[in-house]
Design an enzyme around this catalytic site. Structure first.
Site, PDB file in Angstrom:
ATOM      1  N   ASN A  73      18.233 -14.085  12.691  1.00 48.81           N
ATOM      2  CA  ASN A  73      16.976 -13.489  12.256  1.00 48.81           C
ATOM      3  C   ASN A  73      15.934 -14.596  12.277  1.00 48.81           C
ATOM      4  OD1 ASN A  73      14.858 -12.250  10.919  1.00 48.81           O
ATOM      5  ND2 ASN A  73      15.811 -12.398   8.896  1.00 48.81           N
ATOM      6  N   GLY A  74      14.835 -14.397  13.012  1.00 49.56           N
ATOM      7  CA  GLY A  74      13.798 -15.424  13.052  1.00 49.56           C
ATOM      8  C   GLY A  74      13.445 -15.767  14.485  1.00 49.56           C
TER       9      GLY A  74
ATOM     10  N   GLU B 243      -5.583   1.268   1.386  1.00 52.77           N
ATOM     11  CA  GLU B 243      -4.137   1.461   1.271  1.00 52.77           C
ATOM     12  C   GLU B 243      -3.734   2.873   1.717  1.00 52.77           C
ATOM     13  OE1 GLU B 243      -1.715  -0.331   1.184  1.00 52.77           O
ATOM     14  OE2 GLU B 243      -0.074   0.882   0.431  1.00 52.77           O
TER      15      GLU B 243
ATOM     16  N   ARG C  41      15.279  -3.242   8.083  1.00 53.90           N
ATOM     17  CA  ARG C  41      14.805  -4.555   8.519  1.00 53.90           C
ATOM     18  C   ARG C  41      14.595  -4.638  10.038  1.00 53.90           C
ATOM     19  NH1 ARG C  41      15.100  -8.658   4.820  1.00 53.90           N
ATOM     20  NH2 ARG C  41      14.974 -10.081   6.576  1.00 53.90           N
TER      21      ARG C  41
ATOM     22  N   HIS D  56     -23.390   2.860   8.770  1.00 56.71           N
ATOM     23  CA  HIS D  56     -23.747   1.669   9.549  1.00 56.71           C
ATOM     24  C   HIS D  56     -22.905   1.551  10.818  1.00 56.71           C
ATOM     25  CE1 HIS D  56     -26.468   0.363   6.446  1.00 56.71           C
ATOM     26  NE2 HIS D  56     -25.518   0.593   5.552  1.00 56.71           N
TER      27      HIS D  56
ATOM     28  N   CYS E  41      15.031  -8.061  11.225  1.00 59.60           N
ATOM     29  CA  CYS E  41      16.444  -8.152  11.567  1.00 59.60           C
ATOM     30  C   CYS E  41      17.312  -8.118  10.312  1.00 59.60           C
ATOM     31  CB  CYS E  41      16.791  -9.404  12.358  1.00 59.60           C
ATOM     32  SG  CYS E  41      15.946  -9.519  13.925  1.00 59.60           S
TER      33      CYS E  41
ATOM     34  N   LYS F 246      10.608  -4.131   7.621  1.00 55.26           N
ATOM     35  CA  LYS F 246      10.260  -4.279   6.217  1.00 55.26           C
ATOM     36  C   LYS F 246       9.766  -5.667   5.866  1.00 55.26           C
ATOM     37  CE  LYS F 246      10.207  -2.733   1.954  1.00 55.26           C
ATOM     38  NZ  LYS F 246       8.971  -1.979   1.727  1.00 55.26           N
TER      39      LYS F 246
ATOM     40  N   TRP G 207      15.033  -6.443  15.149  1.00 55.67           N
ATOM     41  CA  TRP G 207      13.604  -6.159  15.336  1.00 55.67           C
ATOM     42  C   TRP G 207      13.180  -7.127  16.428  1.00 55.67           C
ATOM     43  CZ3 TRP G 207       8.881  -8.755  14.793  1.00 55.67           C
ATOM     44  CH2 TRP G 207       7.750  -7.919  14.768  1.00 55.67           C
TER      45      TRP G 207
ATOM     46  N   LYS H 116      -1.103   3.753   4.856  1.00 57.04           N
ATOM     47  CA  LYS H 116       0.090   4.610   4.766  1.00 57.04           C
ATOM     48  C   LYS H 116       0.082   5.671   5.860  1.00 57.04           C
ATOM     49  CE  LYS H 116       2.006   2.531   2.846  1.00 57.04           C
ATOM     50  NZ  LYS H 116       1.659   1.327   2.225  1.00 57.04           N
TER      51      LYS H 116
ATOM     52  N   GLU I 105       0.616   4.072   9.375  1.00 57.51           N
ATOM     53  CA  GLU I 105       1.906   3.472   9.728  1.00 57.51           C
ATOM     54  C   GLU I 105       3.049   4.476   9.767  1.00 57.51           C
ATOM     55  OE1 GLU I 105       3.225   0.351   7.089  1.00 57.51           O
ATOM     56  OE2 GLU I 105       2.536   1.440   5.338  1.00 57.51           O
TER      57      GLU I 105
END
Ligand code: F6R
Length: 609
Positions: A100-101, A481, A27, A504, A2, A604, A74, A485, A488
């Protein structure tokens, strides 16, 4: 999570907060809304979806409003609809609130209010917070006192910003575990969740302390604690260049941030070498502490966790120092065994990630030494760690992290060198490491020149149904990593593991249409990698290798090859492959028509659990 913006001053407040919101859209982008004074009450405009939807109705807002608050969401509680978009009103539309939260006890509060006849229009916890504030306000102002009484009833993490129709020209903000920064101007004051939103308006910022309440008017800012005691405040001057928070000609922030990496590599080393070439880390623990540390625990999430894995490789190889890397969310609930002589390192770009912050607080309660590796100045993790090393990477705006990762690994490298220096580790060639680091920025520039080849390969593999990411040693860390990328931002399902693990189980997934991306920068295991490559090709998979310019056998075995320059230190050659991996994710995402800077379902800064 947010974005929050607020402004009070002489300008067109609606225009200012909307501009600030645009700078914060990374955000959250599920919905957006704005509140402003109108006809003696409060006007609200809000729309589900991206900011353009709000922009299309912004003409309905008055141009003479001198204060306003705005929010990009968000979603946590309630679907991303117009009704659930912020701002929310209280029962009598006396106050409008953005948040926000998460208010964890919102259901209890809501039931209680419903019994008193309150009617709710949304499914959000924020609307409940607005009603509680409104209820307290009905008992009397000023607004900041009503907010103070209300937040005493809330459990959870929140940054709340409130305006009232009864007190025009005033914005009240409260911070509890979700970031809020106040911008101080002349005849105007403002606030936002992140510094970049404030930069076009002011360079003087005040990071709000935990559990503080701020009251802003156009010419005053007062900050108090939960009991109303005035808190002294110390604004910081931010000298980031505004351009670094803007796209600067690139189509996406992500591409810009990938291209900034040569500069970032220089920046995070700046001021960290003495003239004699030894490492100088300002403000870390004194020498005897470094002599005493018997174990390192690195705690982080996502990309920062992957940087932590690179730290483990380095600390164990260079320093023979036992190192574990934990996901913050597992660490905080996992009752970890912690040696009193251990060091806990917290890596975070934002410095606000809720799980990492909670893990930090857990370590502090157990009196474990804590060190932050953080990008955002003055963020919670930076402030709460015993010591903090900033990554100095500048603002990272794109939701997917790129330059912050590289900077985190460089800072871990500097830290390992620093410890080796203090402990006088035999066999560590510190001068060679220093030389390799000083050359790295130039090599990163070279690595960026793979972009045309990356694009050509991306065009060929863009329709892959599954991507394997494989490697050995440090390359196995990079593989994680690289996979994150691609997953996402391009929404390609990925399967990542050390190359030796493939047989395996995961090998069962290989068939035509599968692409395996191999990190292959360590010549001592090249023949093993070639065997793994053959195993993939024998089952119809296509192989793309990320290797060095000196490697001979891996390129011959692979379908496509991307070469980075060879650094004097193998570890750093491996790190360089992240650049073509990031470019690969970017170009595949672009070819697949994905929303690169704002991938679906992500935000973010993850300030909720
Ligand atoms: C991935 C990404 C996330 C973050 C993670 C931790 O591209 O950006 O995985 O790395 O959410 O965030 P910070 O570093 O802010 O603690």
């Amino acid at each position: 999570m947010c974005g929050i913006a607020g402004y009070v001053g002489k300008k067109n407040a609606v225009e200012v907060v909307f501009d600030q919101l645009k700078r914060l859209e990374y955000r959250g982008y599920d919905s957006a809304g704005i509140a402003f004074p109108q006809n003696g009450g409060i006007g609200v405009l809000k729309r589900a979806g991206k900011l353009v939807n709000l922009e299309s109705v912004l003409g309905q807002a008055p141009s003479d409003a001198r204060y306003a608050i705005a929010h990009s969401r968000w979603a946590t509680h309630g679907a991303p609809t117009d009704e659930n978009a912020h701002p929310h009103f209280d029962e009598h539309e006396d106050v409008a609130v953005i948040h926000n939260g998460i208010i964890e006890n919102y259901l209890e509060l809501k039931e209680d209010l419903e019994k008193r006849g309150h009617v709710f229009r949304s499914q959000t916890d924020t609307e409940v917070a607005a009603h509680v504030i409104g209820h307290e306000y009905a008992d009397g102002g000023p607004l900041e006192e009503a907010v103070r009484r209300a937040v005493k009833q809330f459990r959870g993490a929140y940054a709340l910003v409130v305006i009232s129709r009864r007190e025009p020209g005033k914005i009240v903000a409260v911070r509890n575990a979700s970031p809020l920064v106040i911008g101080l101007g002349k005849g105007e004051n403002m606030l936002a969740s992140d510094i970049p939103a404030l930069l076009p308006y002011t360079r003087e910022v005040l990071v709000m302390e935990e559990n503080s309440i701020a009251t802003l008017t156009d010419d005053t800012v007062a900050v108090t604690d939960g009991d109303g005691r005035e808190l002294p405040f110390h604004p910081q001057h931010i000298d980031w260049d505004l351009a670094s928070a803007e796209r600067g000609g690139y189509e996406h922030f992500l591409l810009k941030e990938i291209h900034e990496q040569p500069h970032v590599i220089r920046q995070c080393q700046a001021g960290r070498f003495n003239e004699d070439g030894s490492v100088h880390l300002e403000g870390v623990f004194s020498e005897h502490v470094w002599m005493e540390i018997d174990r390192v625990n690195i705690i982080a999430c996502g990309t920062a966790f992957h940087a932590g894995l690179m730290g483990k490789t380095l600390f164990e190889q260079m320093l023979r120092l036992p190192t574990d890397v934990y996901y913050s969310s597992e660490f905080r609930y996992g009752d970890p065994v912690l040696s009193p002589k251990s060091l806990a390192i917290f890596i975070s770009q934002s410095g606000e990630t809720a799980d990492t912050l909670a893990a930090l607080r857990l370590c502090k309660s157990k009196r474990i030494r804590t060190l932050g590796i953080v990008n955002v100045l003055g963020s919670s993790i930076a402030r709460e760690c015993d010591r903090t090393l900033y990554t100095q990477a500048g603002p990272e705006i794109s939701v997917a992290s790129t330059k912050a990762y590289t900077a985190q690994v460089i800072v871990l490298t500097l830290l390992a060198m620093y410890i080796a220096q203090i402990q006088e580790m035999p066999g560590v060639r510190l001068q060679d490491w220093a030389k390799a680091l000083s050359n790295l920025s130039g090599l990163a520039d070279e690595a960026l020149k793979t972009e045309c080849e990356v694009l050509e390969i991306a065009e060929k593999v863009q329709d892959m149904k599954l991507a394997f990411f494989l490697g050995r040693g440090a390359d196995a860390n990079l593989a994680l990593e690289g996979a994150l990328k691609l997953k996402e931002i391009a929404y390609v399902p990925t399967q990542e593991s050390p190359a030796g693990e493939m047989k395996h189980g995961p090998l069962a997934l290989v068939e035509p249409g599968v692409v395996a991306f191999f990190g292959a920068t360590d010549p001592s295991v090249s023949d093993k990698i070639v065997s793994n490559i053959r195993e993939v090709q024998a089952r119809g998979g296509t192989v793309v290798a990320f290797t060095t310019e000196d490697e001979t056998i891996v390129p011959r075995a692979s379908d496509y090859v991307l070469r980075v320059p060879t650094s004097g230190e193998e570890f750093l050659s491996s790190l360089l492959t992240i650049i073509p991996m990031q470019l690969m994710a970017y170009h595949v995402a672009r070819l697949r028509g994905c929303e690169i800077d704002q991938p679906r379902n992500l935000a973010k800064s993850v300030t909720v659990e």
